[in-house]
Design a protein around this motif. Structure first.
Motif, PDB file in Angstrom:
ATOM      1  N   UNK A 161      -5.535  -4.793   7.188  1.00  0.00           N
ATOM      2  CA  UNK A 161      -5.301  -3.381   6.867  1.00  0.00           C
ATOM      3  C   UNK A 161      -3.834  -3.250   6.506  1.00  0.00           C
ATOM      4  N   UNK A 162      -3.575  -2.768   5.294  1.00  0.00           N
ATOM      5  CA  UNK A 162      -2.204  -2.659   4.797  1.00  0.00           C
ATOM      6  C   UNK A 162      -1.954  -1.286   4.189  1.00  0.00           C
ATOM      7  N   UNK A 163      -0.675  -1.005   3.981  1.00  0.00           N
ATOM      8  CA  UNK A 163      -0.242   0.209   3.304  1.00  0.00           C
ATOM      9  C   UNK A 163       0.486  -0.215   2.033  1.00  0.00           C
ATOM     10  N   UNK A 164       0.014   0.302   0.874  1.00  0.00           N
ATOM     11  CA  UNK A 164       0.671   0.036  -0.401  1.00  0.00           C
ATOM     12  C   UNK A 164       1.545   1.229  -0.740  1.00  0.00           C
ATOM     13  N   UNK A 165       2.799   0.960  -1.134  1.00  0.00           N
ATOM     14  CA  UNK A 165       3.729   2.014  -1.564  1.00  0.00           C
ATOM     15  C   UNK A 165       4.355   1.580  -2.877  1.00  0.00           C
ATOM     16  N   UNK A 166       4.436   2.524  -3.798  1.00  0.00           N
ATOM     17  CA  UNK A 166       5.069   2.232  -5.074  1.00  0.00           C
ATOM     18  C   UNK A 166       4.993   3.434  -5.986  1.00  0.00           C
ATOM     19  N   UNK A 167       4.843   3.158  -7.282  1.00  0.00           N
ATOM     20  CA  UNK A 167       4.846   4.204  -8.291  1.00  0.00           C
ATOM     21  C   UNK A 167       3.646   4.044  -9.208  1.00  0.00           C
ATOM     22  N   UNK A 168       3.050   5.173  -9.577  1.00  0.00           N
ATOM     23  CA  UNK A 168       1.942   5.192 -10.536  1.00  0.00           C
ATOM     24  C   UNK A 168       2.538   5.431 -11.920  1.00  0.00           C
ATOM     25  N   UNK A 169       2.634   4.366 -12.721  1.00  0.00           N
ATOM     26  CA  UNK A 169       3.299   4.473 -14.014  1.00  0.00           C
ATOM     27  C   UNK A 169       2.327   4.594 -15.185  1.00  0.00           C
ATOM     28  N   UNK A 170       1.113   4.143 -14.989  1.00  0.00           N
ATOM     29  CA  UNK A 170       0.114   4.180 -16.065  1.00  0.00           C
ATOM     30  C   UNK A 170      -1.006   5.137 -15.710  1.00  0.00           C
ATOM     31  N   UNK A 171      -2.220   4.610 -15.771  1.00  0.00           N
ATOM     32  CA  UNK A 171      -3.418   5.386 -15.421  1.00  0.00           C
ATOM     33  C   UNK A 171      -4.188   4.667 -14.312  1.00  0.00           C
ATOM     34  N   UNK A 172      -3.586   4.591 -13.110  1.00  0.00           N
ATOM     35  CA  UNK A 172      -4.275   3.874 -12.040  1.00  0.00           C
ATOM     36  C   UNK A 172      -5.593   4.552 -11.690  1.00  0.00           C
TER      37      UNK A 172
END
Length: 139
Positions: free
Chosen positions: A84-95
């Motif tokens: 179980x993980x947490x992803x953090x970042x930026x949505x730059x396209x069309x995720x």
């Protein structure tokens, strides 16, 4: 012979490090040549082999940027782990079909990973917190 927890951790951490670096070839190299790759809800359904998984990672890395994965907990079996993980970042396209507009994004991931005898990932099953994604990327 069963893998140790340390061996499983090393392989999944390597897999995640390549993902954080947007390195498609690196991610695929951690997988068995005939691996089953299943991102639950992904339009293609489960795929087989490195070439089957490639389009998912190419799309994902084009749509998300600056991703960091933080492990929250892991559970282990004889030849598998649940992460179980947490992803953090930026949505730059069309995720996931949503307009990212360079917005920050954070969501939980659940990986169920089975390993081959040689330590490669034989099966990767991934569940995403789509409710959190939809909430953060309203259209």
């Amino acid at each position: 012979m069963a893998l140790t927890r340390e061996q499983m951790d090393r392989k999944i951490d390597e897999h995640f490090a390549f993902a954080q670096a947007d390195d498609v070839e690196g991610v695929l190299a951690t997988m068995h040549a005939d691996a089953e790759h299943d991102i639950v809800g992904w339009p293609t359904g489960p795929t087989r082999g490195r070439d089957g998984a490639r389009p998912f990672y190419e799309t994902l890395f084009a749509d998300l940027a600056d991703g960091r994965i933080e492990c929250l907990r892991r559970l282990y079996g004889e030849d598998f782990l649940v992460d179980e993980s947490l992803w953090r970042g930026k949505a730059v396209g069309r995720p996931f079909g949503l307009e990212g507009r360079d917005r920050p994004l954070e969501f939980r991931l659940l990986h169920v990973v089975e390993f081959a005898d040689n330590g490669d990932i034989r099966r990767e099953n991934v569940w995403l917190d789509m409710a959190a994604i939809f909430q953060q990327l309203p259209q």
